[in-house]
Design a protein around this motif. Structure first.
Motif, mmCIF file in Angstrom:
data_model
loop_
_atom_site.group_PDB
_atom_site.id
_atom_site.type_symbol
_atom_site.label_atom_id
_atom_site.label_comp_id
_atom_site.label_asym_id
_atom_site.label_seq_id
_atom_site.Cartn_x
_atom_site.Cartn_y
_atom_site.Cartn_z
ATOM 1 N N THR A 54 0.496 -0.981 -0.075
ATOM 2 C CA THR A 54 0.389 -0.240 0.404
ATOM 3 C C THR A 54 0.906 1.173 0.320
ATOM 4 O O THR A 54 0.462 2.254 -1.063
ATOM 5 N N SER A 277 -6.186 -2.783 -2.572
ATOM 6 C CA SER A 277 -6.633 -2.856 -3.897
ATOM 7 C C SER A 277 -6.778 -1.767 -5.287
ATOM 8 O O SER A 277 -6.461 -2.683 -6.175
ATOM 9 N N VAL A 345 -5.152 -11.374 -8.858
ATOM 10 C CA VAL A 345 -4.636 -10.728 -7.421
ATOM 11 C C VAL A 345 -3.681 -11.419 -6.996
ATOM 12 O O VAL A 345 -3.455 -11.198 -6.031
ATOM 13 N N LEU A 354 -7.479 -9.429 1.392
ATOM 14 C CA LEU A 354 -7.211 -8.177 -0.080
ATOM 15 C C LEU A 354 -7.109 -9.335 -1.304
ATOM 16 O O LEU A 354 -7.748 -8.328 -2.002
ATOM 17 N N TYR A 357 -10.939 -8.632 -1.409
ATOM 18 C CA TYR A 357 -11.540 -7.585 -1.885
ATOM 19 C C TYR A 357 -11.102 -6.932 -3.074
ATOM 20 O O TYR A 357 -11.664 -6.290 -3.836
ATOM 21 N N ALA A 358 -9.907 -7.492 -3.476
ATOM 22 C CA ALA A 358 -9.634 -6.436 -4.699
ATOM 23 C C ALA A 358 -10.437 -6.994 -5.883
ATOM 24 O O ALA A 358 -10.722 -7.275 -7.255
ATOM 25 N N SER A 359 -10.575 -8.542 -5.930
ATOM 26 C CA SER A 359 -10.958 -9.368 -6.955
ATOM 27 C C SER A 359 -12.647 -8.872 -6.983
ATOM 28 O O SER A 359 -12.744 -8.734 -8.274
#
Length: 460
Positions: A54, A277, A345, A354, A357-359
Motif C-alpha cells: 500500500t 486494492s 490478484v 485483500l 476485496y480486490a477481486s
C-alpha cells in the motif's frame, strides 16, 4: 545484432506492422514486469507485505509524473522526427533529437530537486496513512534519484523505434527489466533492504537502459544520431514537440492526478484495504494498456512516415490493422479478467482479505475495458499524423473532464460508496470511447484529404 532499417514507405504494410509492433509489444510486456515486479515482491515480504504494498502504491503518482515528462518530450519528438524523415529531411530530424535530449536533461534536474524537497507531504496528500508513509517515503526518495536515467531511457528510446528499429528499442527495455528482476529479490530479501532495495534495483536497471540508448544513438548504426551541433535547444522545434507531446503527457500525468483522487476517495470511504486494492487494480490496468501502447508504438512510424510522404493509402492500411488488433486484444483481456480475477490478484498478495476485496473491485473497475482498444487506436493515430489539438482534447476528455468528476460525484448516488468510486472508471471509459470514435470518424477523412495522396493503396 541486425539493425537493418525497415522500409517504412515501400514494404508491404501488414508484415511491416507485425515486424515493428511485435518487438514493441514484447518490450511493453517486459516493461510491465519492470513496473510491477517491485510490487509483486514487496507484497510478499513476510509480516509487512500488505502495508508495504500500500505504501509503495501511493508513490505511483510520483512515478507516473516522472514517466509523463519523458513522454512529453519523447512521444512529442519522435513523430516529428519521423515526419521529417518521410520528407527526406534527416538533418531536421536530428535537430529534433538534439533539442529533445537537452530538454530531457533539464527536466531531470528540476524533477529530482522538487520531489526530494516536497515528497513527504505530497505522499500524504496522495493517500498515505501513518502506517504506510514510511514505506512510501523510503521507496520514493531512492527512486527519484534515478530520474535522469528514466528520462534518458524512456524519452530517447522512442527515437530508436521511430526509425523502424523496434528490435533495438525492445532491447532497451528487456536489458533493464532482466536486471531489475534479478536484483529485486537480492536486495529485498537477501540483503534485507525491503522497499529501499526494490527502489535501488529499479534505478540501477534504468541506468543500464539509459547507457544502452545513448550509446546506440551516438553510433553509426542509427540513422538519427546525437550530434553536438544540434544539442542547443531550438525554441521553434521545442514548441512543436511540446504541442504534440502534451497529449501523451496529459494521458500519463493525469494518471498521477487520477491516482491521487482515487486514493484519497478510497481512503476516506474504505481505508487502507481499499487503497491497497487500488494498487493492484492500477497494475492490472497496466497489463491492458502497456501492450496496447506497444502496438501503437510499432504502428506510429508507419503512419507518421507515410503521412509525411503524403502516401495516404498506407496510412489508411496501417490504421485499419491497428484498430483491428487493438480491439481484439482488449476483448480478450476483458473476458480473462471477468473470468478469473483472483488469479491476477494473487500475484500481488497472499493476504486473503485483500485477495477477496480486490477481486470484487476488479470486475467493476475493468468492466468496460473491452472497448478501450478503439479509443487508444484513434487517439494515438491523431498523434501519429501530428494532430496536436485533437489528441489533446481526447487526452483531457476521459480523465479530467469525465473520470475525476465521476469519482467525486457517483458516491452521492450509491449506498456502497467504495463501489461507486470503482464504477467511475467503466462509466468514463464508455463515454470517452463513444466521443473519440465519432470524432475520429469525422476528422480522419478530412485530414487525409488535405494531405494530397500520391499513391494507390496496396493489398493488406
Amino acid at each position: 545484432m541486425n539493425t537493418r532499417t525497415n522500409d517504412l514507405g515501400r514494404d508491404p504494410v501488414h508484415p511491416l506492422l507485425l515486424r515493428l509492433a511485435l518487438p514493441s509489444i514484447l518490450a511493453q510486456l517486459v516493461n510491465m514486469l519492470y513496473n510491477i515486479v517491485d510490487r509483486i515482491y514487496i507484497g510478499h515480504i513476510p509480516g509487512v507485505g500488505a502495508a508495504a504494498l500500500t505504501g509503495v502504491g501511493v508513490t505511483m503518482p510520483v512515478i507516473l509524473l516522472i514517466t509523463a515528462f519523458s513522454s512529453l518530450i519523447g512521444m512529442g519528438g519522435a513523430p516529428r522526427a519521423a515526419i521529417k524523415m518521410g520528407q527526406q529531411d534527416n538533418d531536421g530530424a536530428e535537430r529534433v533529437l538534439g533539442t529533445c535530449f537537452t530538454t530531457l536533461l533539464g527536466i531531470s534536474v528540476v524533477l529530482t530537486v522538487f520531489f526530494l524537497a516536497f515528497g513527504r507531504p505530497l505522499l500524504m496528500a496522495f493517500g498515505a496513512s501513518e502506517s504506510t508513509i514510511d514505506y512510501a517515503v523510503a521507496y520514493m526518495n531512492i527512486y527519484v534519484c534515478g530520474t535522469i536515467f528514466v528520462q534518458m531511457a524512456l524519452g530517447l528510446n522512442t527515437f530508436i523505434s521511430t526509425q523502424g528499429l523496434t528490435r533495438i528499442s525492445m532491447m532497451t527495455v528487456v536489458i533493464g527489466a532482466i536486471i531489475n528482476i534479478v536484483l529485486d529479490p537480492v536486495f529485498i530479501f537477501l540483503f534485507g533492504m525491503g522497499v529501499e532495495g526494490a527502489a535501488l534495483a529499479t534505478i540501477l536497471s534504468q541506468a543500464v537502459s539509459a547507457v544502452w540508448v545513448l550509446k546506440f544513438l551516438s553510433s553509426s548504426k542509427s540513422s538519427l544520431r546525437l550530434r553536438k551541433k544540434y544539442l542547443r535547444p531550438d525554441p521553434k522545434i521545442l514548441g512543436a514537440v511540446l504541442a504534440l507531446g502534451v497529449s501523451p503527457f496529459i494521458m500519463q500525468s493525469t494518471e498521477s492526478l487520477l491516482n491521487l483522487v482515487f486514493n484519497t476517495s478510497l481512503q476516506w470511504y474504505g481505508g487502507d484495504l481499499a487503497v491497497g486494492s487500488m494498487t493492484i487494480l492500477a497494475s492490472m490496468m497496466q497489463f491492458m494498456m502497456l501492450p496496447l501502447m506497444g502496438l501503437t508504438q510499432g504502428t506510429q512510424p508507419i503512419i507518421s512516415y507515410n503521412y509525411g510522404a503524403q502516401n495516404n493509402g498506407r496510412v489508411r492500411q496501417a490504421f485499419s490493422l491497428l484498430l483491428r488488433y487493438a480491439i481484439g486484444y482488449t476483448v480478450f483481456f476483458w473476458v480473462l479478467i471477468l473470468a478469473v480475477p483472483q488469479l491476477f490478484v494473487s500475484m500481488f498478495t497472499s493476504d486473503p482479505q485483500l485477495v477477496e476485496y480486490a477481486s470484487w473491485a476488479m470486475r467493476i473497475y475493468l468492466g468496460a475495458s473491452c472497448i478501450m482498444g478503439a479509443q487508444i487506436a484513434c487517439q494515438q493515430t491523431f498523434i501519429a499524423v501530428g494532430q496536436a489539438k485533437s489528441s489533446l482534447f481526447l487526452a483531457l476528455l476521459r480523465k479530467v473532464i469525465l473520470l475525476i468528476p465521476l469519482i467525486l460525484i457517483l458516491p452521492f448516488f450509491f449506498e456502497n460508496k467504495v463501489m461507486a468510486v470503482f464504477l467511475a472508471e467503466p462509466v468514463a471509459d464508455l463515454m470517452a470511447t463513444t466521443v473519440t470514435v465519432i470524432m475520429f470518424t469525422i476528422q480522419f477523412r478530412k485530414i487525409l484529404a488535405k494531405n494530397e495522396p500520391h499513391s494507390k493503396e496496396e493489398p493488406v
